[in-house]
Design an enzyme around this catalytic site. Sequence first.
Site, mmCIF file in Angstrom:
data_model
loop_
_atom_site.group_PDB
_atom_site.id
_atom_site.type_symbol
_atom_site.label_atom_id
_atom_site.label_comp_id
_atom_site.label_asym_id
_atom_site.label_seq_id
_atom_site.Cartn_x
_atom_site.Cartn_y
_atom_site.Cartn_z
ATOM 1 C CG ASN A 210 -0.231 -0.090 2.509
ATOM 2 O OD1 ASN A 210 0.498 0.833 2.873
ATOM 3 N ND2 ASN A 210 -0.397 -1.189 3.229
ATOM 4 C CE LYS A 289 8.048 -12.333 -14.494
ATOM 5 N NZ LYS A 289 8.880 -11.856 -15.601
ATOM 6 C CG ASP A 306 -6.797 -6.110 13.694
ATOM 7 O OD1 ASP A 306 -5.927 -5.627 14.445
ATOM 8 O OD2 ASP A 306 -7.655 -5.429 13.122
ATOM 9 C CB ILE A 307 -0.860 -6.807 14.373
ATOM 10 C CG1 ILE A 307 -0.420 -7.589 13.132
ATOM 11 C CG2 ILE A 307 0.251 -6.788 15.428
ATOM 12 C CD1 ILE A 307 0.742 -6.968 12.372
ATOM 13 C CE LYS A 341 -8.759 -2.396 14.080
ATOM 14 N NZ LYS A 341 -7.760 -2.941 13.169
HETATM 15 N N1 CTP Z 1 -4.072 -3.082 12.175
HETATM 16 C C1 CTP Z 1 -3.327 -4.171 12.597
HETATM 17 N N2 CTP Z 1 -3.354 -5.333 11.889
HETATM 18 C C2 CTP Z 1 -4.106 -5.451 10.789
HETATM 19 C C3 CTP Z 1 -4.853 -4.349 10.336
HETATM 20 C C4 CTP Z 1 -4.824 -3.175 11.051
HETATM 21 O O1 CTP Z 1 -2.650 -4.066 13.611
HETATM 22 N N3 CTP Z 1 -4.102 -6.603 10.115
HETATM 23 C C5 CTP Z 1 -4.032 -1.837 12.966
HETATM 24 C C6 CTP Z 1 -3.352 -0.675 12.295
HETATM 25 O O2 CTP Z 1 -1.974 -0.626 12.614
HETATM 26 C C7 CTP Z 1 -4.102 0.523 12.867
HETATM 27 C C8 CTP Z 1 -5.497 -0.017 13.127
HETATM 28 O O3 CTP Z 1 -5.373 -1.437 13.196
HETATM 29 O O4 CTP Z 1 -3.581 0.930 14.087
HETATM 30 C C9 CTP Z 1 -6.514 0.351 12.089
HETATM 31 O O5 CTP Z 1 -6.058 -0.082 10.823
HETATM 32 P P1 CTP Z 1 -6.882 0.202 9.486
HETATM 33 O O6 CTP Z 1 -6.148 -0.394 8.348
HETATM 34 O O7 CTP Z 1 -7.241 1.665 9.435
HETATM 35 O O8 CTP Z 1 -8.241 -0.540 9.753
HETATM 36 P P2 CTP Z 1 -8.696 -2.014 9.592
HETATM 37 O O9 CTP Z 1 -8.973 -2.536 10.949
HETATM 38 O O10 CTP Z 1 -7.740 -2.779 8.755
HETATM 39 O O11 CTP Z 1 -10.092 -1.813 8.844
HETATM 40 P P3 CTP Z 1 -10.393 -1.325 7.319
HETATM 41 O O12 CTP Z 1 -9.212 -1.730 6.488
HETATM 42 O O13 CTP Z 1 -11.637 -2.022 6.968
HETATM 43 O O14 CTP Z 1 -10.572 0.170 7.380
#
Ligand code: CTP
Length: 393
Positions: A210, A289, A306-307, A341
């Site tokens: 990203n 590849k 989700d970490i 969260k």
């Molecule tokens: N985060 C994380 N691990 C993931 C996704 C997100 O730890 N796999 C954490 C990010 O570091 C941030 C928070 O969760 O602090 C929100 O991340 P974001 O990408 O904005 O949201 P998502 O929970 O992934 O939801 P969405 O993509 O649907 O907006």
Amino acid sequence: MNNMQNKHILLGVCGGIAAYKSAYLVRLLQNSGFSVQVMMTEAATHFVTPVTFQALSGQAVLTDIWDPRIPNRMAHIEATRIAQAMLIAPATSNVMAKLATGIADDLLTTTALARNCPLLVAPAMNREMWGHPSTRRNIEQLQRDGVNIIGPASGHQACGEVGEGRMEEPEIILLMLKRALTTKHWEGRRVLVTAGPTLESIDPVRAITNHSSGKMGYAIVDALIAQGAEVTLITGPVALSSPVGAKVIAVMSAEQMLHAVHEHIENQDVFFSVAAVADYRPEQTQAQKIKKSGAPLALQLTATVDILASVTRLPKPPFCVGFAAETNSVNDYAQHKRVAKNIPVIVANHAQHALGQEDNEVVIIDETGQYPLAKAHKSEVAERIIEHVLKLL
Ligand code: CTP
């Protein structure tokens, strides 16, 4: 830390080839808001003329203890009474030997002795001079006296040799000076930060990632270190230099970041989850590849862990701060994530206005309400965020 407006630095320049870098250092200092008075040894004037420093600093350069321009001939007193710090860059082995023993036989060394502000020195010399037992003794003495030694760096030297003794780069000297002038509000706190994007491999040459630059996370790290925190940074792939003073762990994928976080989460007081972690990765990473066939190609993706949520589920989680970059309904989505969260604070922003930019405009959302911060450089935003979080700890 970023706001160094109205702070005045006395910059001492000694006779070494690195003196040419000090001209650039003056510019960097001024760009950070400092005003600068330059003081040169006689030897320094053989490398760069006082006119150069006068033109850059906008102030007459002090070189002579008997300077007739100073009515009471007390430049060595006056120059430090208005300064927040005295910085000597480059500092030669000779000047450091004098500083270590209290010899005051010219304007610079007399001023250093008469000062009532912190002293920082950035040594620059040949590697043999730097390694000489007398220099080692002098450095130890200066450190015992509370002098802040910056560097030196290693590498190619002007004399053609390679080794330790090069003056630290002006950017690092500036960073160290700012840190020295910053109040240590986070002293004694252990903080884990994730930053940057993750990269999920499709095959050996392609990946899903990203647009996160890592700048906000790195700014948080810099602000925390400046204020005395012990910081571990787990970073995805970014084009930023490693923050000085942090323990840095580089990872690529969301899975690697997850493992690194759980390896280092124990005994952390605070977790800033700034990383833009991939929510999906290819179900399988191809060993070879993928060749094009002309036909449409579908990638099967699978959700990552989700970490942040996995950390808040720990029996004793640290104080967690989340970040949410949204394209629309920013505050609502962020508040929803904060609750989902189970985190006390989330920092929300508009993805389009923040990704890769130098500036950021954020809203801090906690249990008590929403606190918008004015648009500012990410380093300043980072200071405001950690200030807010510190109040909640
Ligand atoms: N985060 C994380 N691990 C993931 C996704 C997100 O730890 N796999 C954490 C990010 O570091 C941030 C928070 O969760 O602090 C929100 O991340 P974001 O990408 O904005 O949201 P998502 O929970 O992934 O939801 P969405 O993509 O649907 O907006």
